[in-house]
Design a protein around this motif. Structure first.
Motif, PDB file in Angstrom:
ATOM      1  N   ASP A  75       0.808  -1.211   0.000  1.00  0.00           N
ATOM      2  CA  ASP A  75       0.000   0.000   0.000  1.00  0.00           C
ATOM      3  C   ASP A  75       0.844   1.266   0.000  1.00  0.00           C
ATOM      4  OD1 ASP A  75      -2.415  -1.414   0.085  1.00  0.00           O
ATOM      5  OD2 ASP A  75      -2.310  -1.618   2.260  1.00  0.00           O
ATOM      6  N   SER A  76       2.160   1.121  -0.105  1.00  0.00           N
ATOM      7  CA  SER A  76       3.060   2.268  -0.032  1.00  0.00           C
ATOM      8  C   SER A  76       3.518   2.692  -1.424  1.00  0.00           C
ATOM      9  CB  SER A  76       4.287   1.932   0.817  1.00  0.00           C
ATOM     10  OG  SER A  76       3.917   1.600   2.137  1.00  0.00           O
ATOM     11  N   ILE A  77       3.483   4.000  -1.672  1.00  0.00           N
ATOM     12  CA  ILE A  77       4.014   4.561  -2.900  1.00  0.00           C
ATOM     13  C   ILE A  77       5.398   5.104  -2.593  1.00  0.00           C
ATOM     14  CG2 ILE A  77       3.668   6.208  -4.767  1.00  0.00           C
ATOM     15  CD1 ILE A  77       1.502   4.057  -4.530  1.00  0.00           C
ATOM     16  N   LEU A  78       6.400   4.601  -3.299  1.00  0.00           N
ATOM     17  CA  LEU A  78       7.780   5.024  -3.106  1.00  0.00           C
ATOM     18  C   LEU A  78       8.280   5.682  -4.382  1.00  0.00           C
ATOM     19  CD1 LEU A  78       9.220   1.785  -1.437  1.00  0.00           C
ATOM     20  CD2 LEU A  78       8.159   3.756  -0.307  1.00  0.00           C
ATOM     21  N   PHE A  79       9.106   6.708  -4.215  1.00  0.00           N
ATOM     22  CA  PHE A  79       9.731   7.295  -5.393  1.00  0.00           C
ATOM     23  C   PHE A  79      11.119   7.798  -5.035  1.00  0.00           C
ATOM     24  CE2 PHE A  79       7.904  11.129  -3.518  1.00  0.00           C
ATOM     25  CZ  PHE A  79       8.801  12.149  -3.863  1.00  0.00           C
ATOM     26  N   SER A  80      11.844   8.192  -6.064  1.00  0.00           N
ATOM     27  CA  SER A  80      13.194   8.714  -5.918  1.00  0.00           C
ATOM     28  C   SER A  80      13.401   9.770  -6.989  1.00  0.00           C
ATOM     29  CB  SER A  80      14.216   7.583  -6.037  1.00  0.00           C
ATOM     30  OG  SER A  80      15.530   8.019  -5.741  1.00  0.00           O
ATOM     31  N   GLY A  81      14.541  10.432  -6.955  1.00  0.00           N
ATOM     32  CA  GLY A  81      14.810  11.442  -7.961  1.00  0.00           C
ATOM     33  C   GLY A  81      15.608  12.598  -7.406  1.00  0.00           C
ATOM     34  N   HIS A  82      15.199  13.822  -7.762  1.00  0.00           N
ATOM     35  CA  HIS A  82      15.934  15.030  -7.398  1.00  0.00           C
ATOM     36  C   HIS A  82      14.984  16.039  -6.764  1.00  0.00           C
ATOM     37  CE1 HIS A  82      18.593  13.150 -10.242  1.00  0.00           C
ATOM     38  NE2 HIS A  82      17.770  13.371 -11.235  1.00  0.00           N
ATOM     39  N   PRO A  83      15.488  16.859  -5.862  1.00  0.00           N
ATOM     40  CA  PRO A  83      14.642  17.880  -5.250  1.00  0.00           C
ATOM     41  C   PRO A  83      14.281  18.993  -6.227  1.00  0.00           C
ATOM     42  CG  PRO A  83      16.894  18.087  -4.493  1.00  0.00           C
ATOM     43  CD  PRO A  83      16.839  16.836  -5.296  1.00  0.00           C
ATOM     44  N   ALA A  84      13.335  19.800  -5.825  1.00  0.00           N
ATOM     45  CA  ALA A  84      12.914  20.918  -6.656  1.00  0.00           C
ATOM     46  C   ALA A  84      13.953  22.026  -6.648  1.00  0.00           C
ATOM     47  CB  ALA A  84      11.574  21.456  -6.160  1.00  0.00           C
ATOM     48  N   GLU A  85      13.899  22.846  -7.675  1.00  0.00           N
ATOM     49  CA  GLU A  85      14.794  23.989  -7.752  1.00  0.00           C
ATOM     50  C   GLU A  85      14.579  24.892  -6.534  1.00  0.00           C
ATOM     51  OE1 GLU A  85      16.019  27.568 -10.854  1.00  0.00           O
ATOM     52  OE2 GLU A  85      14.536  26.033 -11.422  1.00  0.00           O
ATOM     53  N   GLY A  86      15.689  25.277  -5.896  1.00  0.00           N
ATOM     54  CA  GLY A  86      15.601  26.145  -4.731  1.00  0.00           C
ATOM     55  C   GLY A  86      15.686  25.421  -3.415  1.00  0.00           C
ATOM     56  N   GLU A  87      15.736  24.089  -3.439  1.00  0.00           N
ATOM     57  CA  GLU A  87      15.893  23.331  -2.202  1.00  0.00           C
ATOM     58  C   GLU A  87      17.380  23.093  -1.945  1.00  0.00           C
ATOM     59  OE1 GLU A  87      13.429  19.836  -1.901  1.00  0.00           O
ATOM     60  OE2 GLU A  87      11.995  20.691  -3.302  1.00  0.00           O
ATOM     61  N   PRO A  88      17.919  23.571  -0.843  1.00  0.00           N
ATOM     62  CA  PRO A  88      19.359  23.447  -0.599  1.00  0.00           C
ATOM     63  C   PRO A  88      19.766  22.034  -0.205  1.00  0.00           C
ATOM     64  CG  PRO A  88      18.275  24.424   1.283  1.00  0.00           C
ATOM     65  CD  PRO A  88      17.222  24.287   0.220  1.00  0.00           C
ATOM     66  N   GLY A  89      21.024  21.680  -0.486  1.00  0.00           N
ATOM     67  CA  GLY A  89      21.571  20.418  -0.030  1.00  0.00           C
ATOM     68  C   GLY A  89      21.889  19.458  -1.151  1.00  0.00           C
ATOM     69  N   PRO A  90      21.979  18.143  -0.833  1.00  0.00           N
ATOM     70  CA  PRO A  90      22.356  17.132  -1.824  1.00  0.00           C
ATOM     71  C   PRO A  90      21.378  17.068  -2.991  1.00  0.00           C
ATOM     72  CG  PRO A  90      22.504  16.248   0.389  1.00  0.00           C
ATOM     73  CD  PRO A  90      21.823  17.575   0.503  1.00  0.00           C
ATOM     74  N   ALA A  91      21.876  16.567  -4.105  1.00  0.00           N
ATOM     75  CA  ALA A  91      21.090  16.542  -5.341  1.00  0.00           C
ATOM     76  C   ALA A  91      20.235  15.298  -5.489  1.00  0.00           C
ATOM     77  CB  ALA A  91      22.021  16.661  -6.545  1.00  0.00           C
ATOM     78  N   ASN A  92      20.381  14.302  -4.613  1.00  0.00           N
ATOM     79  CA  ASN A  92      19.630  13.056  -4.715  1.00  0.00           C
ATOM     80  C   ASN A  92      18.662  12.922  -3.548  1.00  0.00           C
ATOM     81  OD1 ASN A  92      21.146  12.392  -6.996  1.00  0.00           O
ATOM     82  ND2 ASN A  92      22.709  11.370  -5.771  1.00  0.00           N
ATOM     83  N   LEU A  93      17.461  12.470  -3.844  1.00  0.00           N
ATOM     84  CA  LEU A  93      16.422  12.374  -2.819  1.00  0.00           C
ATOM     85  C   LEU A  93      16.580  11.173  -1.898  1.00  0.00           C
ATOM     86  CD1 LEU A  93      13.130  13.257  -4.730  1.00  0.00           C
ATOM     87  CD2 LEU A  93      14.408  14.696  -3.156  1.00  0.00           C
ATOM     88  N   GLY A  94      17.172  10.090  -2.366  1.00  0.00           N
ATOM     89  CA  GLY A  94      17.071   8.841  -1.631  1.00  0.00           C
ATOM     90  C   GLY A  94      15.748   8.166  -1.959  1.00  0.00           C
ATOM     91  N   VAL A  95      15.195   7.433  -1.011  1.00  0.00           N
ATOM     92  CA  VAL A  95      13.911   6.745  -1.195  1.00  0.00           C
ATOM     93  C   VAL A  95      12.853   7.478  -0.371  1.00  0.00           C
ATOM     94  CG1 VAL A  95      12.645   4.572  -0.981  1.00  0.00           C
ATOM     95  CG2 VAL A  95      15.095   4.560  -1.532  1.00  0.00           C
ATOM     96  N   VAL A  96      11.795   7.888  -1.046  1.00  0.00           N
ATOM     97  CA  VAL A  96      10.780   8.745  -0.447  1.00  0.00           C
ATOM     98  C   VAL A  96       9.428   8.042  -0.464  1.00  0.00           C
ATOM     99  CG1 VAL A  96       9.710  11.034  -0.514  1.00  0.00           C
ATOM    100  CG2 VAL A  96      12.051  10.729  -1.359  1.00  0.00           C
ATOM    101  N   ALA A  97       8.716   8.100   0.654  1.00  0.00           N
ATOM    102  CA  ALA A  97       7.346   7.607   0.719  1.00  0.00           C
ATOM    103  C   ALA A  97       6.400   8.759   0.398  1.00  0.00           C
ATOM    104  CB  ALA A  97       7.045   7.044   2.097  1.00  0.00           C
ATOM    105  N   PHE A  98       5.401   8.458  -0.402  1.00  0.00           N
ATOM    106  CA  PHE A  98       4.460   9.473  -0.877  1.00  0.00           C
ATOM    107  C   PHE A  98       3.048   9.087  -0.462  1.00  0.00           C
ATOM    108  CE2 PHE A  98       1.408  10.687  -4.181  1.00  0.00           C
ATOM    109  CZ  PHE A  98       1.577  12.057  -4.224  1.00  0.00           C
ATOM    110  N   ALA A  99       2.318  10.035   0.120  1.00  0.00           N
ATOM    111  CA  ALA A  99       0.917   9.815   0.490  1.00  0.00           C
ATOM    112  C   ALA A  99       0.024  10.543  -0.500  1.00  0.00           C
ATOM    113  CB  ALA A  99       0.652  10.314   1.899  1.00  0.00           C
ATOM    114  N   ASP A 100      -1.203  10.070  -0.642  1.00  0.00           N
ATOM    115  CA  ASP A 100      -2.095  10.632  -1.649  1.00  0.00           C
ATOM    116  C   ASP A 100      -2.543  12.051  -1.340  1.00  0.00           C
ATOM    117  OD1 ASP A 100      -2.006   8.584  -3.504  1.00  0.00           O
ATOM    118  OD2 ASP A 100      -3.639   7.471  -2.566  1.00  0.00           O
ATOM    119  N   ASP A 101      -2.227  12.556  -0.137  1.00  0.00           N
ATOM    120  CA  ASP A 101      -2.485  13.973   0.143  1.00  0.00           C
ATOM    121  C   ASP A 101      -1.284  14.844  -0.202  1.00  0.00           C
ATOM    122  OD1 ASP A 101      -0.692  13.344   2.138  1.00  0.00           O
ATOM    123  OD2 ASP A 101      -1.996  13.927   3.802  1.00  0.00           O
ATOM    124  N   GLY A 102      -0.242  14.230  -0.770  1.00  0.00           N
ATOM    125  CA  GLY A 102       0.944  14.971  -1.156  1.00  0.00           C
ATOM    126  C   GLY A 102       2.041  14.980  -0.119  1.00  0.00           C
TER     127      GLY A 102
END
Length: 298
Positions: A103-130
């Protein structure tokens, strides 16, 4: 047949070759997932859908989810195909690989423009409310491809070229072979991990530690599998000519229908329906690609 039978399907092969070499999107330098959203006081225009990286069609929840270059979109599944996909939440980062593990939505990738720090997200859990939360490999990996079968999740990291494997829904990971993979999927047994490469389809039965070419397999570009308890377990792929292929074990394939668009993502539902998406719309077929209906538009 749904509109827009493309005369450019042959371009899928050229696009695939470019993707194998370059990956899909480059990360903005010096950015981080620490705060998902624009920097304070930033004014961020909505760029819309410019690239589609992954597609998930969840019949049980009645929703389709789309990972794009500028955030995650969702659309309600309706019978008449009139659904409109819309961004979920305000985050406009680069969602690359995406997979539904249970039941878990997982994604990876890059942060949005303007977010400071590393360029890789790692593994992120996503909920349907955003709502999003980094659950593993924070700042370490950028999975351009992901696939799940129950609690088993695989990802291909563009930063290292390595395949990663999790047996606990994405909480912990081990590192496997280094190989240039474009797309990942699990065979119906949940043991065989498949990947598309410029040299052909490869398969692993040891958790991604080693891969071997699958003799006689079509030259596939995109792959997808459905959930572990699907009514019709299968893996689907699309080749460089736009032909749809289906399999259960990932070694014996049958050519069925073909794509009427130049797809950027493919999915297969629990009931075995095949869905494809580009930056304008998504289509779904309950006849293995022999005919198509509208699933949603942006």
């Amino acid at each position: 047949m749904t509109p827009r039978r493309s005369s450019t399907l042959a371009a899928l092969g050229a696009a695939a070759a470019t993707a194998f070499v370059l990956g899909a999107c480059a990360p903005p330098a010096g950015l981080s997932p620490d705060a998902f959203g624009p920097a304070p006081d930033a004014v961020v225009a909505d760029p819309g859908v410019t690239h589609v990286h992954a597609l998930d069609v969840d019949e049980r929840a009645g929703v389709a989810r789309i990972a794009t270059h500028y955030g995650i979109y969702a659309a309600e599944l309706v019978d008449d195909g009139s659904a409109q996909a819309a961004r979920v939440g305000e985050w406009q980062g680069d969602a690359m690989g995406m997979a539904r593990a249970g039941d878990s939505i997982l994604f990876s990738g890059h942060p949005a423009e303007g977010e400071p720090g590393p360029a890789n997200l790692g593994v992120v859990a996503f909920a349907d409310d955003g709502t999003t939360s980094v659950i593993a490999l924070d700042g370490e990996v950028d999975f351009h491809a992901m696939a799940a079968h129950g609690s088993r999740v695989a990802g291909w990291d563009s930063a290292t070229g390595a395949v990663f494997l999790s047996d606990d829904g994405g909480a912990t990971w081990s590192t496997g072979a280094v190989t240039p993979i474009r797309s990942l999927a699990w065979a119906a047994d949940g043991v065989t991990l498949l990947g598309t490469t410029a040299d052909g389809l490869v398969a692993s039965t040891d958790g991604g530690a080693t891969f071997d070419l699958v003799d006689g397999a079509p030259l596939l570009v995109l792959l997808a599998n459905n959930e572990a308890d699907a009514a019709l377990p299968r893996v689907v792929g699309i080749d460089t000519e736009g032909v749809i292929h289906v399999s259960t074990d990932g070694r014996e394939w049958s050519a069925v229908g073909e794509s009427p668009i130049l797809p950027e993502a493919i999915a297969v539902t629990a009931s075995g329906r095949i869905a494809i998406a580009d930056t304008s719309l998504a289509l779904v077929s309950d006849a293995d690609g022999r005919n198509w209906q509208s699933l949603f538009r942006y």
